[in-house]
Scaffold this motif. Structure first.
Motif, PDB file in Angstrom:
ATOM      1  N   TYR A 145       0.821  -1.206   0.000  1.00 39.43           N
ATOM      2  CA  TYR A 145       0.000   0.000   0.000  1.00 39.43           C
ATOM      3  C   TYR A 145       0.859   1.262   0.000  1.00 39.43           C
ATOM      4  O   TYR A 145       0.545   2.238  -0.684  1.00 39.43           O
ATOM      5  N   ALA A 146       1.961   1.244   0.723  1.00 38.92           N
ATOM      6  CA  ALA A 146       2.860   2.404   0.744  1.00 38.92           C
ATOM      7  C   ALA A 146       3.448   2.651  -0.644  1.00 38.92           C
ATOM      8  O   ALA A 146       3.514   3.797  -1.101  1.00 38.92           O
ATOM      9  N   ALA A 147       3.860   1.598  -1.328  1.00 38.30           N
ATOM     10  CA  ALA A 147       4.417   1.746  -2.671  1.00 38.30           C
ATOM     11  C   ALA A 147       3.359   2.220  -3.664  1.00 38.30           C
ATOM     12  O   ALA A 147       3.656   3.021  -4.558  1.00 38.30           O
ATOM     13  N   MET A 148       2.124   1.742  -3.505  1.00 32.75           N
ATOM     14  CA  MET A 148       1.040   2.190  -4.382  1.00 32.75           C
ATOM     15  C   MET A 148       0.796   3.688  -4.199  1.00 32.75           C
ATOM     16  O   MET A 148       0.653   4.421  -5.187  1.00 32.75           O
ATOM     17  N   VAL A 149       0.762   4.151  -2.959  1.00 33.28           N
ATOM     18  CA  VAL A 149       0.526   5.570  -2.674  1.00 33.28           C
ATOM     19  C   VAL A 149       1.675   6.414  -3.228  1.00 33.28           C
ATOM     20  O   VAL A 149       1.446   7.482  -3.815  1.00 33.28           O
ATOM     21  N   ARG A 150       2.918   5.946  -3.063  1.00 28.38           N
ATOM     22  CA  ARG A 150       4.091   6.692  -3.548  1.00 28.38           C
ATOM     23  C   ARG A 150       4.274   6.582  -5.060  1.00 28.38           C
ATOM     24  O   ARG A 150       5.110   7.264  -5.626  1.00 28.38           O
ATOM     25  N   LYS A 151       3.515   5.667  -5.686  1.00 30.58           N
ATOM     26  CA  LYS A 151       3.682   5.366  -7.115  1.00 30.58           C
ATOM     27  C   LYS A 151       5.119   4.903  -7.392  1.00 30.58           C
ATOM     28  O   LYS A 151       5.738   5.267  -8.398  1.00 30.58           O
ATOM     29  N   ASP A 152       5.626   4.096  -6.486  1.00 27.96           N
ATOM     30  CA  ASP A 152       6.998   3.603  -6.536  1.00 27.96           C
ATOM     31  C   ASP A 152       7.044   2.314  -7.358  1.00 27.96           C
ATOM     32  O   ASP A 152       6.960   1.208  -6.815  1.00 27.96           O
ATOM     33  N   THR A 153       7.175   2.462  -8.666  1.00 27.93           N
ATOM     34  CA  THR A 153       7.145   1.290  -9.536  1.00 27.93           C
ATOM     35  C   THR A 153       8.336   0.356  -9.306  1.00 27.93           C
ATOM     36  O   THR A 153       8.195  -0.853  -9.462  1.00 27.93           O
ATOM     37  N   ALA A 154       9.473   0.902  -8.911  1.00 26.38           N
ATOM     38  CA  ALA A 154      10.639   0.045  -8.630  1.00 26.38           C
ATOM     39  C   ALA A 154      10.342  -0.878  -7.453  1.00 26.38           C
ATOM     40  O   ALA A 154      10.632  -2.077  -7.507  1.00 26.38           O
ATOM     41  N   ALA A 155       9.760  -0.337  -6.397  1.00 23.17           N
ATOM     42  CA  ALA A 155       9.393  -1.160  -5.238  1.00 23.17           C
ATOM     43  C   ALA A 155       8.293  -2.150  -5.622  1.00 23.17           C
ATOM     44  O   ALA A 155       8.345  -3.327  -5.243  1.00 23.17           O
ATOM     45  N   LEU A 156       7.301  -1.677  -6.377  1.00 27.17           N
ATOM     46  CA  LEU A 156       6.207  -2.563  -6.784  1.00 27.17           C
ATOM     47  C   LEU A 156       6.716  -3.734  -7.621  1.00 27.17           C
ATOM     48  O   LEU A 156       6.241  -4.859  -7.465  1.00 27.17           O
ATOM     49  N   GLU A 157       7.688  -3.484  -8.481  1.00 27.86           N
ATOM     50  CA  GLU A 157       8.236  -4.569  -9.312  1.00 27.86           C
ATOM     51  C   GLU A 157       8.763  -5.714  -8.474  1.00 27.86           C
ATOM     52  O   GLU A 157       8.650  -6.872  -8.866  1.00 27.86           O
ATOM     53  N   THR A 158       9.343  -5.415  -7.313  1.00 29.85           N
ATOM     54  CA  THR A 158       9.880  -6.478  -6.462  1.00 29.85           C
ATOM     55  C   THR A 158       8.781  -7.180  -5.674  1.00 29.85           C
ATOM     56  O   THR A 158       8.955  -8.314  -5.253  1.00 29.85           O
ATOM     57  N   MET A 159       7.652  -6.496  -5.463  1.00 29.93           N
ATOM     58  CA  MET A 159       6.560  -7.054  -4.658  1.00 29.93           C
ATOM     59  C   MET A 159       5.536  -7.837  -5.473  1.00 29.93           C
ATOM     60  O   MET A 159       4.812  -8.657  -4.924  1.00 29.93           O
ATOM     61  N   LEU A 160       5.454  -7.545  -6.768  1.00 30.30           N
ATOM     62  CA  LEU A 160       4.429  -8.138  -7.612  1.00 30.30           C
ATOM     63  C   LEU A 160       4.976  -9.340  -8.366  1.00 30.30           C
ATOM     64  O   LEU A 160       6.047  -9.274  -8.972  1.00 30.30           O
ATOM     65  N   HIS A 161       4.223 -10.416  -8.351  1.00 27.43           N
ATOM     66  CA  HIS A 161       4.587 -11.630  -9.084  1.00 27.43           C
ATOM     67  C   HIS A 161       4.369 -11.382 -10.571  1.00 27.43           C
ATOM     68  O   HIS A 161       3.469 -10.637 -10.967  1.00 27.43           O
ATOM     69  N   ASP A 162       5.187 -12.002 -11.402  1.00 34.97           N
ATOM     70  CA  ASP A 162       5.053 -11.844 -12.859  1.00 34.97           C
ATOM     71  C   ASP A 162       3.662 -12.242 -13.358  1.00 34.97           C
ATOM     72  O   ASP A 162       3.186 -11.710 -14.355  1.00 34.97           O
ATOM     73  N   ASP A 163       3.010 -13.172 -12.677  1.00 37.24           N
ATOM     74  CA  ASP A 163       1.691 -13.661 -13.089  1.00 37.24           C
ATOM     75  C   ASP A 163       0.541 -12.947 -12.375  1.00 37.24           C
ATOM     76  O   ASP A 163      -0.568 -13.474 -12.284  1.00 37.24           O
ATOM     77  N   LEU A 164       0.807 -11.746 -11.878  1.00 36.53           N
ATOM     78  CA  LEU A 164      -0.195 -10.975 -11.138  1.00 36.53           C
ATOM     79  C   LEU A 164      -1.504 -10.818 -11.911  1.00 36.53           C
ATOM     80  O   LEU A 164      -1.500 -10.547 -13.108  1.00 36.53           O
ATOM     81  N   ILE A 165      -2.613 -10.969 -11.179  1.00 33.30           N
ATOM     82  CA  ILE A 165      -3.950 -10.601 -11.656  1.00 33.30           C
ATOM     83  C   ILE A 165      -4.425  -9.515 -10.706  1.00 33.30           C
ATOM     84  O   ILE A 165      -4.611  -9.768  -9.509  1.00 33.30           O
ATOM     85  N   PHE A 166      -4.587  -8.295 -11.209  1.00 36.74           N
ATOM     86  CA  PHE A 166      -4.965  -7.141 -10.393  1.00 36.74           C
ATOM     87  C   PHE A 166      -6.356  -6.697 -10.824  1.00 36.74           C
ATOM     88  O   PHE A 166      -6.528  -6.132 -11.912  1.00 36.74           O
ATOM     89  N   VAL A 167      -7.351  -6.984  -9.995  1.00 33.97           N
ATOM     90  CA  VAL A 167      -8.737  -6.641 -10.301  1.00 33.97           C
ATOM     91  C   VAL A 167      -9.129  -5.417  -9.480  1.00 33.97           C
ATOM     92  O   VAL A 167      -9.148  -5.467  -8.255  1.00 33.97           O
TER      93      VAL A 167
END
Length: 124
Positions: free
Chosen positions: A21-43
């Protein structure tokens, strides 16, 4: 109710949620890349569905206005070996109240988000 798994697992998952949630608020795509699985489904709560690359591109393009994301107390965690489901209510931007389900997979010793599904909770 007592958490049925080792507290370290619950702590790891709660911290992964907080960091997400902190990375989403900051729009920190570098941090999100490490947290999100390559097969992510985001609804999204609007029923828009994005995979990992599309979601990251949308965040980078400033398509989402995450001002705050605050989970409400009482969320549920279910653990299945190296997969965990979290379910709970979240307040977004102080005006949107959603029910979320987060699916996490443990990969290389850390939790990565593989599923996020949100549904708006109607105003009373």
């Amino acid at each position: 109710m007592r958490f049925p798994y080792p507290m370290t697992v619950e702590s790891e998952l709660r911290e992964a949620e907080r960091a997400l949630y902190a990375a989403m608020v900051r729009k920190d795509t570098a941090a999100l890349e490490t947290m999100l699985h390559d097969d992510l489904i985001f609804v999204h709560s609007t029923a828009l569905v994005e995979g990992c690359p599309t979601y990251l591109a949308s965040v980078a393009a400033n398509r989402y206005r995450y001002e705050s994301i605050v989970p409400r107390p009482g969320g549920i965690i279910r653990l299945f070996d190296d997969f965990a489901l979290m379910s709970g209510e979240v307040d977004m931007n102080t005006t949107l109240h959603v029910q979320v389900v987060l699916g996490w997979v443990r990969k290389d010793g850390r939790w990565q988000l593989v599923l996020r599904h949100a549904a708006r909770i109607p105003e009373a």
